[in-house]
Design an enzyme around this catalytic site. Sequence first.
Site, PDB file in Angstrom:
ATOM      1  N   ASP A  14       0.720  -1.305   0.084  1.00 45.77           N
ATOM      2  CA  ASP A  14      -0.074   0.109  -0.041  1.00 45.77           C
ATOM      3  C   ASP A  14       0.992   1.168  -0.021  1.00 45.77           C
ATOM      4  O   ASP A  14       1.598   1.607   0.956  1.00 45.77           O
ATOM      5  CB  ASP A  14      -0.901  -0.063   1.230  1.00 45.77           C
ATOM      6  N   ASP A 108      -2.742   2.515  -6.418  1.00 48.92           N
ATOM      7  CA  ASP A 108      -1.686   2.700  -5.152  1.00 48.92           C
ATOM      8  C   ASP A 108      -1.542   1.431  -4.173  1.00 48.92           C
ATOM      9  O   ASP A 108      -1.003   1.427  -3.211  1.00 48.92           O
ATOM     10  CB  ASP A 108      -1.948   3.865  -4.176  1.00 48.92           C
ATOM     11  N   GLU A 109      -2.332   0.420  -4.477  1.00 48.50           N
ATOM     12  CA  GLU A 109      -2.166  -0.759  -3.773  1.00 48.50           C
ATOM     13  C   GLU A 109      -2.268  -2.096  -4.670  1.00 48.50           C
ATOM     14  O   GLU A 109      -3.141  -2.089  -5.479  1.00 48.50           O
ATOM     15  CB  GLU A 109      -3.152  -0.751  -2.525  1.00 48.50           C
TER      16      GLU A 109
END
Length: 360
Positions: A14, A108-109
């Site tokens: 993350d 983003d993860e």
Amino acid sequence: MPNTTVNRKIIHIDMDAFYASVEQMDNPALRGKPVAVGGSENRGVVAAASYEARKFGVRSAISGIMAKKYCPELIFVKPRFDRYKEISTKIHKIFHEYTDLVEPLSLDEAYLDVTQNKKGNPSAGLLAEEIRARIFKEVGLTASAGISINKFVAKIASDYNKPNGQKTVNPDEVNAFLEELPIRKFYGVGKVTTEKMYQLGVFTGLDLKSKSVEFLEKHFGKSGNFYFNVVRGIHNSEVKSDRITKSVAAEHTFDVNLSSEIFMLEKLEGIAIALERRLNKHKVAGKTITLKIKYSDFTQQTRSKTVPYFISDKGLILEIVKELLYQERMKDSVRLLGISLSNLNTEEKKIVVVQLKFDF
């Protein structure tokens, strides 16, 4: 009912305050300052907040007006999704040097299954450290990681040592970890469910574990079986490298509320153009068109229509949207309009992975 646990080596990566961190990286004048991506002090919603802003209570999904009240020194920055996508692509390229089993959740993860990995490294924790170090060296951003036997526990663990940290929950630690966990920290348990859990005397994982599957299904329906299993460390969902796009959408929040359908049509044309561009990029078409309307009082309404053929052309989409727009009268002025296309012509690909228990 409980089922057999399948232990894997899962890493959840993350990125730390991703959108805001990109803006601070690209603009040194923003470093060390409270930054909100999206919204403004008058309109819109915050998409992301820097850690400096979070100290004041600024979070994603709150209004720009509220964010400014929390932090008068807050700096609003317009989102640059093309730039975020560019950075995300670099990060995912690093992921794929370790495993092909990468399941992106957003820009983003992502989940990585490193049970069998390209580096031949048996330690998922060491792999996570190496991946995070490479992201920092090659991209310039920090990331946090959670490592455990399944996606559920790894996702929770990644939030423990943020920012720029990681946490491993070994197989023999999973039960104790989940039993001690506050119920509000269980992934998938939102505010409403948390309040309901509290009313039923469930405050921790141990409290949840004491409830029978019948009790949980009575109060939470199908989710009851999910809660019964995950608190016992049972979550056998595989890391799927091919996430199927279920819908494609485009929307816009206006600086000034719109009160006339004529003005709305003008805006919808631009939104349809943006949607067509995204459909072409994903090489998909769909049958169900949905018009999203958010009014000035923040209430939301959707109107949908399904056609018997796949479409992706902005002209055809706009014709149906016009029909939906005039389907009934607006109840108030409008602050946001959006168009989405679902029921897409995508085919789900199933990944079958056979994995055994192992020492972490």
